[in-house]
Enzyme design. Structure first.
Site, mmCIF file in Angstrom:
data_model
loop_
_atom_site.group_PDB
_atom_site.id
_atom_site.type_symbol
_atom_site.label_atom_id
_atom_site.label_comp_id
_atom_site.label_asym_id
_atom_site.label_seq_id
_atom_site.Cartn_x
_atom_site.Cartn_y
_atom_site.Cartn_z
ATOM 1 N N TRP A 26 7.997 4.520 2.198
ATOM 2 C CA TRP A 26 6.838 5.397 2.390
ATOM 3 C C TRP A 26 6.250 5.271 3.804
ATOM 4 O O TRP A 26 5.316 5.965 4.142
ATOM 5 C CB TRP A 26 5.761 5.104 1.338
ATOM 6 C CG TRP A 26 5.447 3.648 1.188
ATOM 7 C CD1 TRP A 26 4.582 2.934 1.954
ATOM 8 C CD2 TRP A 26 5.993 2.749 0.233
ATOM 9 N NE1 TRP A 26 4.559 1.634 1.528
ATOM 10 C CE2 TRP A 26 5.416 1.486 0.466
ATOM 11 C CE3 TRP A 26 6.919 2.880 -0.822
ATOM 12 C CZ2 TRP A 26 5.728 0.368 -0.293
ATOM 13 C CZ3 TRP A 26 7.223 1.768 -1.575
ATOM 14 C CH2 TRP A 26 6.642 0.523 -1.315
ATOM 15 N N GLU A 39 0.870 4.980 -2.840
ATOM 16 C CA GLU A 39 -0.414 4.282 -2.929
ATOM 17 C C GLU A 39 -0.858 4.115 -4.375
ATOM 18 O O GLU A 39 -1.397 3.082 -4.753
ATOM 19 C CB GLU A 39 -1.495 5.034 -2.126
ATOM 20 C CG GLU A 39 -1.270 4.984 -0.624
ATOM 21 C CD GLU A 39 -1.249 3.565 -0.060
ATOM 22 O OE1 GLU A 39 -1.817 2.658 -0.689
ATOM 23 O OE2 GLU A 39 -0.644 3.357 1.004
ATOM 24 N N TYR A 84 -1.406 -0.757 -16.332
ATOM 25 C CA TYR A 84 -2.537 0.094 -15.896
ATOM 26 C C TYR A 84 -2.152 1.568 -16.044
ATOM 27 O O TYR A 84 -2.097 2.325 -15.075
ATOM 28 C CB TYR A 84 -2.909 -0.187 -14.437
ATOM 29 C CG TYR A 84 -3.350 -1.589 -14.173
ATOM 30 C CD1 TYR A 84 -4.650 -2.002 -14.462
ATOM 31 C CD2 TYR A 84 -2.467 -2.527 -13.640
ATOM 32 C CE1 TYR A 84 -5.048 -3.308 -14.229
ATOM 33 C CE2 TYR A 84 -2.866 -3.829 -13.399
ATOM 34 C CZ TYR A 84 -4.157 -4.204 -13.692
ATOM 35 O OH TYR A 84 -4.547 -5.483 -13.437
ATOM 36 N N TYR A 122 -10.183 3.751 -0.910
ATOM 37 C CA TYR A 122 -9.002 3.137 -0.281
ATOM 38 C C TYR A 122 -7.850 4.154 -0.160
ATOM 39 O O TYR A 122 -7.280 4.358 0.917
ATOM 40 C CB TYR A 122 -8.528 1.896 -1.075
ATOM 41 C CG TYR A 122 -7.130 1.544 -0.678
ATOM 42 C CD1 TYR A 122 -6.900 0.928 0.553
ATOM 43 C CD2 TYR A 122 -6.035 1.936 -1.453
ATOM 44 C CE1 TYR A 122 -5.609 0.683 0.992
ATOM 45 C CE2 TYR A 122 -4.753 1.693 -1.024
ATOM 46 C CZ TYR A 122 -4.544 1.066 0.192
ATOM 47 O OH TYR A 122 -3.276 0.852 0.637
ATOM 48 N N ASP A 140 -8.435 -2.803 1.501
ATOM 49 C CA ASP A 140 -7.876 -3.344 0.255
ATOM 50 C C ASP A 140 -8.075 -4.862 0.273
ATOM 51 O O ASP A 140 -8.707 -5.407 1.193
ATOM 52 C CB ASP A 140 -6.398 -2.944 0.091
ATOM 53 C CG ASP A 140 -5.484 -3.672 1.071
ATOM 54 O OD1 ASP A 140 -6.003 -4.307 2.020
ATOM 55 O OD2 ASP A 140 -4.258 -3.606 0.904
ATOM 56 N N CYS A 194 -1.642 -13.614 6.985
ATOM 57 C CA CYS A 194 -2.917 -14.225 6.578
ATOM 58 C C CYS A 194 -3.003 -14.162 5.048
ATOM 59 O O CYS A 194 -3.837 -13.474 4.474
ATOM 60 C CB CYS A 194 -4.075 -13.465 7.239
ATOM 61 S SG CYS A 194 -5.643 -14.306 7.086
ATOM 62 N N CYS A 201 -1.379 -19.944 10.053
ATOM 63 C CA CYS A 201 -2.339 -20.018 11.168
ATOM 64 C C CYS A 201 -1.679 -20.550 12.443
ATOM 65 O O CYS A 201 -2.077 -20.187 13.541
ATOM 66 C CB CYS A 201 -3.517 -20.907 10.788
ATOM 67 S SG CYS A 201 -4.435 -20.278 9.381
ATOM 68 N N CYS A 210 -10.211 -16.588 15.641
ATOM 69 C CA CYS A 210 -10.459 -16.578 14.189
ATOM 70 C C CYS A 210 -11.559 -17.576 13.812
ATOM 71 O O CYS A 210 -11.411 -18.784 13.996
ATOM 72 C CB CYS A 210 -9.172 -16.898 13.443
ATOM 73 S SG CYS A 210 -9.427 -17.012 11.664
HETATM 74 S S1 SF4 Z 1 -5.723 -17.980 12.097
HETATM 75 FE FE1 SF4 Z 1 -7.187 -16.788 10.926
HETATM 76 S S2 SF4 Z 1 -6.385 -14.701 10.957
HETATM 77 FE FE2 SF4 Z 1 -4.743 -16.074 11.567
HETATM 78 S S3 SF4 Z 1 -3.631 -16.519 9.675
HETATM 79 FE FE3 SF4 Z 1 -5.139 -18.155 9.962
HETATM 80 S S4 SF4 Z 1 -6.923 -17.479 8.837
HETATM 81 FE FE4 SF4 Z 1 -5.627 -15.685 9.093
#
Ligand code: SF4
Length: 365
Positions: A26, A39, A84, A122, A140, A194, A201, A210
């Site tokens: 999609w 969606e 659903y 959304y 979302d 994330c 991170c 962040c």
């Molecule tokens: S640094 Fe912040 S934005 Fe990046 S993955 Fe970790 S928590 Fe998510």
């Protein structure tokens, strides 16, 4: 809330997306019908689970006109297993709405799309930006998480009032020249970089700015209050069989599984119900059943929905003759052969029983 240059975020996310995005069908289209289809299918569903359903629907109904012309039973049957089911019914209704009221053409903007049934903010934002390039942000679960962590927002995302804060922030980040790519990017970033439990991170392009990373709050954000525990429900299904036919009925509105087929059902407040009590319930509904006719269930079937935990038992009852017309009218039951049952839309719980009982073979995918 921490302040970060929006251009830096959108640039970093779009660049990250270019390197990491998954190839999904999609994403190669600007056809609002295909985008809408994907969606709706992906709401509350993982991509891996939704993908085969998307392909199936896109093949069976290549245009909104094809979907509108299908019967509800066909649509629910194709949807079977995705859960659903109101999504499937709304989707079917909306296809008809688009064909009848909009001449088969989806509204071209966010406000117009919101008027379609089953299309919330959304989905409207997703279609408006992906198909028509409108500068509106999608919001979302992934986007909530990314924004809460990046900006250190501690508002409870389960509370509807928090939406305003997040929506305003998300809208402020969407670049005018690439709203579609940015929206795809931030959702994909939440889905694979994330992530809820193990965000990557160490290799994150936004690590420096962040808030959660820099304040040791990655595991605390987003704040989300716990949903209420699922309610237990106890279903006793009576499977009437005469020769090679079984009696089922279509479920009505007002409860789960509307439009799907199941057996005659008695619901009890307790899991254990003596068979004698159940037989009395049947007799009160005009079903002439004796206790000796009832084959006791071999096992419990469990099925968990978002707010309900269902335990079901199936009691097979072999009848000497067909059920009488008055009984069929009263109970809305109808007789079906195994081949006919195969084609009916059914809850997964019913399919599992039918397969275990040898009534259907396991062709379900
Ligand atoms: S640094 Fe912040 S934005 Fe990046 S993955 Fe970790 S928590 Fe998510």
């Amino acid at each position: 809330m921490a302040s970060i240059d929006p251009n830096f975020i959108s640039f970093a996310l779009i660049r990250w997306y270019g390197q990491h995005k998954r190839a999904l069908p999609w994403r190669d289209t600007r056809d609002p019908y295909r985008i809408w289809l994907s969606e709706i299918i992906l709401q509350q569903t993982r991509v891996a689970q939704g993908l085969p359903y998307y392909l199936r629907f896109a093949e069976a109904y290549p245009t909104v006109q094809d979907l509108a012309a299908a019967s509800e039973d066909e649509v629910l049957r194709l949807w079977q297993g995705l859960g659903y089911y109101s999504r499937a019914r709304n989707m079917h209704y909306t296809a008809r709405q688009v064909v009848q009221d909009y001449n088969g053409i989806f509204p071209h903007n966010y406000a117009g799309l919101l008027r379609l049934r089953g299309v919330g903010s959304y989905t409207a934002a997703a279609i408006a930006s992906f198909a028509f390039g409108e500068q509106v942000a999608v919001l979302d679960g992934n986007v909530f998480r990314v924004l809460a962590r990046l900006f250190g927002i501690t508002d409870d995302i389960a509370v509807p009032a928090s939406r305003k804060t997040f929506q305003a922030l998300a809208d402020s980040l969407v670049p005018a020249d690439a709203p579609d790519t940015f929206n795809q990017a931030i959702m994909e970033f939440g889905a694979i970089q994330c992530t809820p439990l193990m965000p990557d991170c160490m290799f994150c392009p936004l690590q420096q700015v962040c808030f959660a990373f820099n304040h040791g709050m990655v595991q605390e954000l987003p704040v989300k209050s716990k949903a209420k525990a699922a309610q237990p429900r106890f279903f006793h299904y009576f499977v009437f069989r005469h020769q090679h036919q079984y009696y089922l009925r279509k479920r009505l509105a007002g409860d789960i599984w509307q439009g799907l087929y199941d057996f005659y059902l008695f619901e009890s407040p307790e899991k254990h119900m003596p068979v004698g009590e159940l037989v009395k319930e049947l007799q009160q509904s005009g079903l002439q059943v004796e206790e000796q006719q009832v084959q006791l269930p071999r096992k419990d079937y469990k099925h968990v929905l978002s707010h309900q935990k269902i335990t079901a038992r199936f009691y097979l009852i072999e009848t000497k003759s067909r059920l009488r017309e008055e009984v069929l009218k009263e109970t809305r039951l109808a007789a079906f052969s195994a081949a006919e049952i195969e084609a009916l839309p059914k809850p997964v719980l019913i399919s599992s029983y039918l397969i275990d009982a040898g009534i259907l073979v396991n062709l379900e995918s």
